[in-house]
Design a protein around this motif. Structure first.
Motif, PDB file in Angstrom:
ATOM      1  N   ASP A  31     -54.831  48.697  -8.620  1.00  0.00           N
ATOM      2  CA  ASP A  31     -55.173  48.233  -7.369  1.00  0.00           C
ATOM      3  C   ASP A  31     -54.161  48.278  -6.383  1.00  0.00           C
ATOM      4  OD1 ASP A  31     -57.940  48.422  -8.169  1.00  0.00           O
ATOM      5  OD2 ASP A  31     -58.059  46.054  -8.510  1.00  0.00           O
ATOM      6  N   VAL A  32     -54.213  48.812  -5.435  1.00  0.00           N
ATOM      7  CA  VAL A  32     -53.032  49.008  -4.296  1.00  0.00           C
ATOM      8  C   VAL A  32     -53.257  47.736  -3.457  1.00  0.00           C
ATOM      9  CG1 VAL A  32     -52.150  50.210  -2.294  1.00  0.00           C
ATOM     10  CG2 VAL A  32     -53.030  51.479  -4.199  1.00  0.00           C
ATOM     11  N   ILE A  33     -52.201  46.662  -3.114  1.00  0.00           N
ATOM     12  CA  ILE A  33     -52.381  45.767  -2.266  1.00  0.00           C
ATOM     13  C   ILE A  33     -52.240  45.819  -0.896  1.00  0.00           C
ATOM     14  CG2 ILE A  33     -51.957  44.252  -4.295  1.00  0.00           C
ATOM     15  CD1 ILE A  33     -49.281  43.690  -3.134  1.00  0.00           C
ATOM     16  N   GLY A  34     -51.586  47.041  -0.498  1.00  0.00           N
ATOM     17  CA  GLY A  34     -51.304  47.186   0.804  1.00  0.00           C
ATOM     18  C   GLY A  34     -49.646  47.252   1.316  1.00  0.00           C
ATOM     19  N   GLU A  35     -49.441  47.022   2.554  1.00  0.00           N
ATOM     20  CA  GLU A  35     -48.154  47.107   2.903  1.00  0.00           C
ATOM     21  C   GLU A  35     -47.480  45.599   2.828  1.00  0.00           C
ATOM     22  OE1 GLU A  35     -46.642  49.358   6.633  1.00  0.00           O
ATOM     23  OE2 GLU A  35     -47.289  47.381   7.196  1.00  0.00           O
ATOM     24  N   ILE A  36     -46.269  45.531   2.440  1.00  0.00           N
ATOM     25  CA  ILE A  36     -45.558  44.135   2.473  1.00  0.00           C
ATOM     26  C   ILE A  36     -44.613  44.094   3.605  1.00  0.00           C
ATOM     27  CG2 ILE A  36     -44.174  42.505   1.193  1.00  0.00           C
ATOM     28  CD1 ILE A  36     -46.737  42.953   0.028  1.00  0.00           C
ATOM     29  N   THR A  37     -44.546  43.127   4.362  1.00  0.00           N
ATOM     30  CA  THR A  37     -43.691  42.926   5.611  1.00  0.00           C
ATOM     31  C   THR A  37     -42.929  41.806   5.500  1.00  0.00           C
ATOM     32  OG1 THR A  37     -45.273  41.940   7.174  1.00  0.00           O
ATOM     33  CG2 THR A  37     -45.129  44.371   7.131  1.00  0.00           C
ATOM     34  N   VAL A  38     -41.562  41.387   6.161  1.00  0.00           N
ATOM     35  CA  VAL A  38     -41.098  40.490   6.050  1.00  0.00           C
ATOM     36  C   VAL A  38     -40.643  40.124   7.604  1.00  0.00           C
ATOM     37  CG1 VAL A  38     -40.180  40.654   4.005  1.00  0.00           C
ATOM     38  CG2 VAL A  38     -39.033  41.653   5.967  1.00  0.00           C
ATOM     39  N   SER A  39     -40.581  38.844   7.821  1.00  0.00           N
ATOM     40  CA  SER A  39     -40.053  38.187   9.111  1.00  0.00           C
ATOM     41  C   SER A  39     -38.571  37.766   8.765  1.00  0.00           C
ATOM     42  CB  SER A  39     -40.988  37.070   9.620  1.00  0.00           C
ATOM     43  OG  SER A  39     -42.206  37.573   9.873  1.00  0.00           O
ATOM     44  N   ILE A  40     -37.700  38.225   9.879  1.00  0.00           N
ATOM     45  CA  ILE A  40     -36.432  37.873   9.589  1.00  0.00           C
ATOM     46  C   ILE A  40     -35.670  37.166  10.761  1.00  0.00           C
ATOM     47  CG2 ILE A  40     -34.172  39.159   9.162  1.00  0.00           C
ATOM     48  CD1 ILE A  40     -35.583  41.542   8.112  1.00  0.00           C
ATOM     49  N   GLY A  41     -34.827  36.156  10.385  1.00  0.00           N
ATOM     50  CA  GLY A  41     -34.033  35.439  11.564  1.00  0.00           C
ATOM     51  C   GLY A  41     -32.544  35.609  11.211  1.00  0.00           C
ATOM     52  N   ILE A  42     -31.713  35.737  12.287  1.00  0.00           N
ATOM     53  CA  ILE A  42     -30.198  35.952  11.945  1.00  0.00           C
ATOM     54  C   ILE A  42     -29.580  34.898  13.014  1.00  0.00           C
ATOM     55  CG2 ILE A  42     -28.394  37.772  12.449  1.00  0.00           C
ATOM     56  CD1 ILE A  42     -30.454  39.869  12.579  1.00  0.00           C
ATOM     57  N   ALA A  43     -28.682  34.272  12.426  1.00  0.00           N
ATOM     58  CA  ALA A  43     -27.730  33.429  13.007  1.00  0.00           C
ATOM     59  C   ALA A  43     -26.316  33.815  12.846  1.00  0.00           C
ATOM     60  CB  ALA A  43     -27.978  31.997  12.825  1.00  0.00           C
ATOM     61  N   ARG A  44     -25.431  33.636  13.998  1.00  0.00           N
ATOM     62  CA  ARG A  44     -24.211  33.835  13.948  1.00  0.00           C
ATOM     63  C   ARG A  44     -23.345  32.633  13.987  1.00  0.00           C
ATOM     64  NH1 ARG A  44     -20.196  33.872  17.586  1.00  0.00           N
ATOM     65  NH2 ARG A  44     -21.543  33.371  19.348  1.00  0.00           N
ATOM     66  N   PHE A  45     -22.304  32.605  12.969  1.00  0.00           N
ATOM     67  CA  PHE A  45     -21.400  31.237  13.025  1.00  0.00           C
ATOM     68  C   PHE A  45     -20.842  30.944  14.313  1.00  0.00           C
ATOM     69  CE2 PHE A  45     -17.027  29.517  12.234  1.00  0.00           C
ATOM     70  CZ  PHE A  45     -17.486  28.535  11.916  1.00  0.00           C
ATOM     71  N   ARG A  46     -20.799  29.652  14.502  1.00  0.00           N
ATOM     72  CA  ARG A  46     -20.364  29.268  15.888  1.00  0.00           C
ATOM     73  C   ARG A  46     -19.236  28.079  15.537  1.00  0.00           C
ATOM     74  NH1 ARG A  46     -25.907  28.342  18.857  1.00  0.00           N
ATOM     75  NH2 ARG A  46     -26.581  30.383  19.198  1.00  0.00           N
ATOM     76  N   ASP A  47     -18.077  27.970  16.250  1.00  0.00           N
ATOM     77  CA  ASP A  47     -17.086  27.184  15.650  1.00  0.00           C
ATOM     78  C   ASP A  47     -17.430  25.788  15.693  1.00  0.00           C
ATOM     79  OD1 ASP A  47     -15.280  29.398  16.118  1.00  0.00           O
ATOM     80  OD2 ASP A  47     -14.622  29.002  18.189  1.00  0.00           O
ATOM     81  N   ALA A  48     -18.560  25.163  16.379  1.00  0.00           N
ATOM     82  CA  ALA A  48     -18.976  23.952  16.330  1.00  0.00           C
ATOM     83  C   ALA A  48     -19.868  23.670  15.190  1.00  0.00           C
ATOM     84  CB  ALA A  48     -19.664  23.719  17.632  1.00  0.00           C
ATOM     85  N   ASP A  49     -20.407  24.715  14.291  1.00  0.00           N
ATOM     86  CA  ASP A  49     -21.447  24.748  13.405  1.00  0.00           C
ATOM     87  C   ASP A  49     -20.660  23.594  12.173  1.00  0.00           C
ATOM     88  OD1 ASP A  49     -23.243  25.887  14.275  1.00  0.00           O
ATOM     89  OD2 ASP A  49     -22.601  27.972  13.254  1.00  0.00           O
ATOM     90  N   GLN A  50     -21.572  22.480  11.674  1.00  0.00           N
ATOM     91  CA  GLN A  50     -21.370  21.825  10.452  1.00  0.00           C
ATOM     92  C   GLN A  50     -22.142  22.523   9.452  1.00  0.00           C
ATOM     93  OE1 GLN A  50     -19.019  19.167  10.493  1.00  0.00           O
ATOM     94  NE2 GLN A  50     -18.723  19.989  12.590  1.00  0.00           N
ATOM     95  N   SER A  51     -21.753  21.947   8.189  1.00  0.00           N
ATOM     96  CA  SER A  51     -22.461  22.625   6.937  1.00  0.00           C
ATOM     97  C   SER A  51     -24.128  22.267   7.277  1.00  0.00           C
ATOM     98  CB  SER A  51     -22.012  21.813   5.745  1.00  0.00           C
ATOM     99  OG  SER A  51     -22.802  22.163   4.763  1.00  0.00           O
ATOM    100  N   GLY A  52     -24.693  23.332   6.989  1.00  0.00           N
ATOM    101  CA  GLY A  52     -26.399  23.528   7.087  1.00  0.00           C
ATOM    102  C   GLY A  52     -26.667  23.897   8.233  1.00  0.00           C
ATOM    103  N   ASP A  53     -25.989  23.804   9.600  1.00  0.00           N
ATOM    104  CA  ASP A  53     -26.320  24.067  10.949  1.00  0.00           C
ATOM    105  C   ASP A  53     -26.753  25.736  10.964  1.00  0.00           C
ATOM    106  OD1 ASP A  53     -26.082  21.536  11.724  1.00  0.00           O
ATOM    107  OD2 ASP A  53     -23.999  21.844  12.566  1.00  0.00           O
ATOM    108  N   LEU A  54     -25.940  26.643  10.433  1.00  0.00           N
ATOM    109  CA  LEU A  54     -26.068  27.882  10.341  1.00  0.00           C
ATOM    110  C   LEU A  54     -27.121  28.381   9.637  1.00  0.00           C
ATOM    111  CD1 LEU A  54     -24.877  30.739  11.185  1.00  0.00           C
ATOM    112  CD2 LEU A  54     -23.275  30.543   9.183  1.00  0.00           C
TER     113      LEU A  54
END
Length: 352
Positions: free
Chosen positions: A298-321
């Motif tokens: 049985d074909v289940i159809g099309e799979i899609t994904v939602s994507i988020g992109i973040a760029r490193f910033r100098d003020a970033d702490q661990s986990g922020d990015l």
């Protein structure tokens, strides 16, 4: 857990590592990662209670059985596992020890050749020289040669035994690393590996002012897939997404299972434009295949994904990015799914 791992780096670290393996060998303790952790910590002296326990057992002449070793690990390392840094350091030690063994093997071979030459010379002189004084010298040379041969044989045996221990340690460390840092279902890096790698990549980016991007993916309507088709198909979808990510994670890009149906990429030295282009290629690749249920077709159809992109910033702490990338992914879902959102877009929306 060992705090000052500099004690186990470089030539002094090699000597300490050799001492650890020799001590374990004397007590007939297998060089498993857990046992190696116990004795490395003992030699480093960072857990006084552990060291006192080991020394007391040594003084009483007690054997370090498998049960004893397991008890020590449970008592003194119950809340810890081999950290990534410890694993990497142990692998470095193993490689350095291996190099040392190779060098000793070479030295042993040279000593053996030298001994053979001396022995042949001694035999010739012993058979054809009349001078008593010279015969005395030659006899001494023969004795010395035999001693050299005997010493060389013992050295070769010691080197071979140490080499086997190093090989066992390398094999054990690799096994533990795979278990500790890999997601069992997909074969990608797990969250622990992701967090540690991201921390190190952020330090690198801050040090050399280079680009760094994190992509977080979430499978759209994954709960519905599980409910409609069962968890077996859900696992199939997870493995499929992992295969797509693995195919696109070139060079030093790390692909990881972020949690549940979420995945992530850590992309060092990559700007937002390149990261967005890669995200688009992954999105197209995911949608290009129609998955089907293996048992029925049985074909289940099309799979899609939602994507988020973040760029490193100098003020970033661990986990922020990572948190910012996840927020972008959630914005992509709220915006209709099957799309890509960057933190720059979120900033513009907030400013509007």
């Amino acid at each position: 857990m060992i705090n000052d791992l500099s004690l186990f780096r470089g030539p002094p670290g090699v000597e300490r590592a050799r001492e650890i393996i020799e001590r374990m060998g004397k007590q007939q303790i297998p060089t498993s990662p857990a046992n190696y952790e116990i004795w490395t910590t003992h030699v480093a002296g960072v857990k006084p209670d552990l060291s006192r326990e080991i020394e007391a057992r040594l003084q009483r002449g007690e054997a370090f059985t498998d049960e004893t070793n397991e008890e020590l690990f449970e008592r003194f390392f119950a809340n810890t596992r081999l950290s990534i840094q410890m694993l990497e350091t142990s692998e470095t030690i193993a490689r350095e020890l291996d190099d040392t063994v190779s060098s000793l093997r070479g030295a042993g071979g040279q000593a053996g050749s030298y001994a053979k030459v001396l022995q042949e010379a001694a035999s010739r002189f012993e058979g054809g020289v009349d001078s008593a004084e010279f015969r005395t010298i030659v006899e001494h040379l023969a004795v010395t040669t035999h001693e050299m041969v005997e010493s060389n044989l013992k050295l070769a045996e010691q080197i071979e035994a140490q080499s086997r221990q190093v090989e066992e340690l390398q094999t054990a460390l690799q096994s533990v690393k795979v278990e500790a840092l890999t997601d069992g279902l997909t074969g990608l890096a797990n969250r622990r590996m992701f967090d540690e790698t991201l921390r190190r990549r952020m330090n690198d980016a801050a040090a050399d002012s280079s680009d760094l991007c994190v992509l977080v993916f979430d499978i759209d309507q994954f709960k519905r897939i599980n409910e409609a088709w069962g968890h077996a198909l859900g696992d199939q979808v997870l493995r499929y997404i992992a295969s797509v990510m693995r195919a696109h994670a070139q060079g030093d890009v790390l692909a990881a299972r972020f949690g549940g149906e979420e995945f992530a990429l850590i992309m060092p030295r990559t700007n937002v434009n390149l990261a967005e282009a890669l995200a688009a290629r992954i999105s197209r690749a995911v949608k290009s295949k129609r998955l089907s249920l293996k048992s029925t077709g049985d074909v289940i159809g099309e799979i899609t994904v939602s994507i988020g992109i973040a760029r490193f910033r100098d003020a970033d702490q661990s986990g922020d990015l990572a948190a910012r990338a996840e927020a972008c992914m959630l914005a992509a879902k709220h915006g209709g799914r099957d799309r890509i959102v960057t933190d720059a877009q979120l900033d513009r929306q907030s400013a509007a």
